[in-house]
Scaffold this active site. Structure first.
Site, short mmCIF file in Angstrom:
data_model
loop_
_atom_site.label_atom_id
_atom_site.label_comp_id
_atom_site.label_asym_id
_atom_site.label_seq_id
_atom_site.Cartn_x
_atom_site.Cartn_y
_atom_site.Cartn_z
CB CYS A 1 -29.91 -45.38 70.63
SG CYS A 1 -30.44 -47.06 70.23
CB CYS A 35 -33.61 -46.43 66.74
SG CYS A 35 -34.01 -46.88 68.43
CG ASP A 85 -13.35 -20.89 34.92
OD1 ASP A 85 -12.76 -21.12 33.86
OD2 ASP A 85 -14.25 -20.03 35.04
CG ASP A 110 -18.06 -18.14 37.04
OD1 ASP A 110 -17.30 -18.77 36.27
OD2 ASP A 110 -18.32 -16.94 36.89
CG ASP A 123 -16.67 -23.34 34.81
OD1 ASP A 123 -15.77 -23.62 34.00
OD2 ASP A 123 -16.84 -22.20 35.28
#
Length: 840
Positions: A11, A14, A441, A640, A644
């Site tokens: 649970c 734990c 971008d 990309d 960046d």
């Protein structure tokens, strides 16, 4: 991050205990424990032995996970044994065995006692025999479900009680008290006190002990089955991994295990076969179905030089490829690792449940003990008080709290993976939906990143094909990026043969010259061609119009006569305008970052529909722009390129286009495998839906316990006569966790690309009212170096957020976050030996 498999957790209490224990180990900087996957992610310099020892000292087991799951997933040898749900079959066997004893037990304890069902003659009036019968059958059920007692009392010994402790105490108390009543009954029968014998008969709670254990097992089995479904995405990815590859060695084809393929090996793939590893096509052409990785159902054409990825399906042609990435380096393995890592991390909202879970079980034990004491003081019988205390123990459900967040995160992350949206961590999945600003971008994100011919305007007496042939002849020898667009169009139209140019000469920054047969050709900008041919006013106006649309006009002449204009531009992706509109409809401010001049940037802005453009941003300037935007709200950066990466890291959430560079992908929190901008609003929708599901789960978990515990304790008994049988409490506890997991599974039907239900988030207008723009007319700027110099001096001023400088237009557009006198701006520029003509 080092991952471990943790055993013995039942649970949220734990997982909280394990997390707390490992976090205390010297050298551990962060620890996240997932109850859902029984896994633990640890960051820091601590050794594996110390971490395992800390877990074991807390009363649980641990082992490094890399050698098992990661290795099998990476090399495509994920066996059925590894993927199989082992917990559900075991619980099913326990349940069947428990029912074999529970049914005859309930026949006597409930059927005979309440409804008068017949019994064998030797037992019909023998109450002691009925008691012994119930004791034996209950003991059998307890032995079958001994795991509850072993785990429960072991965790209690380690001062970290868990859900099993509650079950063990509840069932154990019922059994012990019933056994006491049985012995007391025998004494009463020996003394001939049949009235007391009948009283003690009603004090038996054997069936409650057995029923509690059986019902909790039912709940555990339903929970395990549902939890197994939440990891379907990871399992399906693992199953995609090919087991073998056909490679060429010594000129012969040989089928080998996938883990024997090495980088540089040449492998072949026939139609209908899966591609075994990432590679590059050396020979052949085909259509490849990449839906397993990107979610895109339309096959992608592959030719010599194109890349292929492991686990994608070769549809039609024969391919011979060279292996470029194998084992853990393949795209599939990286995706599996991302999904696995996300499951091992913890969302910020989970901390609420963790804090509650840490004290939940001890508090429930205290409430149960207090309930028994209060009812005894109130004059109720021991049996009544004990029933109320046991009901409190068995109705309380820490599991629902512990599962509320991780099950939703796992399902949401799996949904993203199926659709080509990879969330690296649970944090990124939760936070993506909270973004208020999205910075995009331009190149490769909003646009395709590859220049294309957009317009051809031939001069009088020249056809488009003639103009294109001349341009192809010149540009075929050029290395300029814009030349590729003209070459591609000429090849597409079949105009690329037999147009050799002699006496080729390139004039850097201006244009090209050459001879094709008897014709002298030239191509370049207006200034260059204007010196070689007469350019009409109409052509000049056409060029101006193209420039205002963000296109680059290239002029071509033949034998001193203007041949025409070919316009080239980095065109906007088809889905970009709609994606940007979707973001705006969700209440998100969309900003475009570009290194282009102000005029080109404004043209792209008109086409794409973004709210704001920041132009003239140098490669190293994006990070500072993101920093300034973060003062207005939560910012997501989408990019990309290598340049960046700093901005992706600086943003609250970095989103990398999948076709981008490895550096950008590594720096990002979310990766879009399809390289489509429309996946940005889809990712945000999925994040919001997941967070909404988590809120629903947490509400149910808290609401259930807040309502259930007082009912079980008998709070309403004096007023309304309501009291809860421990068996119904156990049933409710079992169903609570099942309901939480089932609610999370509803995310599998969420339509992340449906914009019809988008809702705007409330954003704080921060500094927006004080932001203003001023345009400076500057004389003396000659090149990009001048632009950078002016930009630097202006941005050094505290009130200047961003300066977009163009030497071509002789302007600097300055964004201010506060009042700043024109004289200060003027002085800053003129101190650099430039002249300010005007400020508007």
């Amino acid at each position: 991050m080092e991952q471990y498999t943790v055993t013995g957790m039942n649970c949220a209490a734990c997982s909280a205990r394990v997390e707390k224990a490992v976090s205390k180990v010297p050298g551990v900087t962060s620890c996240s424990v997932s109850l859902l996957t029984n896994s633990m992610g640890v960051e820091g310099t601590a050794g594996q032995a110390d971490i395992v020892a800390a877990v074991e000292e807390a009363g649980y087991g641990a082992a490094p996970k890399a050698s098992e799951a990661k290795g099998k997933a990476a090399y495509g040898t994920a066996t059925d044994d590894f993927l199989k749900d082992k917990e559900t079959p075991l619980l099913k066997k326990r349940l069947i065995a428990s029912l074999c004893f529970l049914v005859p037990l309930m026949y006597v304890s409930m059927g005979h006692m309440m409804w008068g069902w017949p019994l064998p003659a030797f037992m019909a009036d023998n109450h002691v025999a009925m008691g012994l019968y119930q004791l034996i059958f209950t003991a059998a059920v307890m032995v079958i479900n001994q795991k509850f007692f072993i785990s429960g009392f072991k965790s209690l010994w380690h001062r970290s009680p868990n859900m099993d402790t509650l079950v063990a105490l509840g069932a154990g108390a019922s059994f012990v008290y019933s056994t006491y009543a049985l012995f007391a009954m025998t004494d009463a029968q020996m003394h001939g006190d049949m009235a007391k014998v009948m009283d003690y008969m009603h004090e038996f709670y054997f069936e409650s002990a057995a029923m509690i254990l059986t019902l909790i097992t039912v709940g555990k089995m339903l929970e395990a089955r549902s939890k197994g479904r939440t990891t379907d995405a990871l399992k399906s990815l693992m199953k995609l991994a090919p087991k073998t590859a056909t490679i060429i060695r010594d000129g012969m084809e040989a089928e080998v295990s996938i883990d024997q393929v090495r980088k540089g090996d040449v492998f072949v793939v026939r139609p209908g076969e899966n591609i075994p590893v990432d590679g590059i096509v050396l020979d052949g052409s085909s259509a490849v179905n990449e839906s397993a990785l990107t979610g895109e159902s339309i096959p992608v054409d592959k030719e010599v030089g194109d890349t292929v990825s492991a686990a994608t399906l070769n549809h039609s042609g024969f391919l011979r490829c060279e292996a470029t990435r194998v084992g853990e380096d393949t795209t599939l393995s990286q995706i599996i690792q991302m999904v696995s890592d996300a499951a091992a991390t913890k969302a910020p909202i989970a901390k609420v449940a963790d804090r509650v879970s840490g004290v939940f079980v001890p508090a429930v034990i205290g409430i149960a003990a207090g309930t028994i004491l209060v009812w005894l003081v109130a004059g109720q019988s021991i049996g009544f008080a004990l029933a109320r205390g046991i009901s409190v123990l068995v109705i309380s459900c820490p599991c629902a709290l512990g599962l509320a967040t991780p099950v939703a995160i796992m399902v949401g992350n799996g949904m993203g993976a199926k659709n080509g949206i990879m969330f690296k961590t649970a944090v990124s999945l939760e936070e993506a939906g909270k973004m208020q600003i999205v910075a995009l971008d331009k190149t490769g994100t909003i646009t395709s990143g590859e220049p294309k011919v957009t317009d051809m305007i031939p001069a009088s007496g020249i056809t488009e094909d003639e103009l294109l042939r001349m341009a192809y002849g010149l540009e075929s020898k050029s290395e300029h990026p814009l030349a590729h667009a003209i070459l591609a169009l000429a090849r597409e139209k079949g105009l690329s043969d037999g147009h050799e140019v002699a006496e080729f000469h390139a004039v850097p920054g201006n244009g090209l010259t050459g001879r094709m047969g008897e014709d002298v050709l030239a191509g370049g900008n207006l200034k260059f061609i204007g010196d070689k041919a007469s350019v009409t006013e109409e052509m000049r106006q056409n060029a101006e119009r193209l420039s205002e649309d963000g296109k680059t006009p290239l002029f071509f002449s033949r034998n001193g006569e203007l041949a025409g204009i070919i316009a080239v531009a980095d065109v906007i992706k088809e889905d970009s305008p709609q994606a940007i509109k979707d973001l705006q409809n969700m209440g998100i401010h969309v900003v475009m970052l570009t290194g282009d001049n102000e005029r080109t940037a404004k043209a792209i802005r008109r086409q794409a529909g973004v709210d704001e453009v920041i132009a003239g941003v140098l490669p190293d300037g994006k990070e500072s722009v993101i920093r300034s935007l973060k003062r207005k709200g939560k910012v997501a950066m989408v990019g990309d390129g290598i340049n960046d990466a700093p901005a992706l890291t600086r943003a609250d959430i970095g989103i990398a286009i999948g076709a981008g560079t490895d550096i950008a992908i590594d720096a990002a929190d979310v990766v879009l495998m399809k390289s489509r901008l429309s996946d940005v609003p889809a990712a945000i929708r999925l994040s919001r839906a997941t967070l909404r599901n988590i809120h629903e789960n947490l509400f149910w978990a808290f609401f259930y316990n807040v309502i259930g515990i007082p009912l079980a304790a008998g709070v309403w008994y004096p007023l309304l006569g309501w009291k809860l049988n421990p068996m119904f409490g156990a049933a409710a506890m079992s169903l609570s966790s099942f309901c939480v997991v089932t609610n999370a599974l509803r995310l599998n039907w969420f339509k992340m690309r449906d914009a019809s239900k988008d809702k705007k988030i409330k954003t704080k207008k921060k500094e927006e009212e004080t932001t203003m723009e001023k345009t400076m007319k500057i004389e003396g700027m000659m090149c990009g170096h001048c632009e950078a110099r002016v930009k630097k001096c202006l941005e050094a001023l505290e009130q200047v957020e961003e300066a977009a400088v163009s030497h071509e237009e002789g302007t600097a557009v300055v964004r201010l976050n506060g009042e700043l006198a024109d004289d200060v701006l003027k002085k800053a520029v003129e101190d650099q030996d430039y002249k300010v003509l005007d400020i508007q």
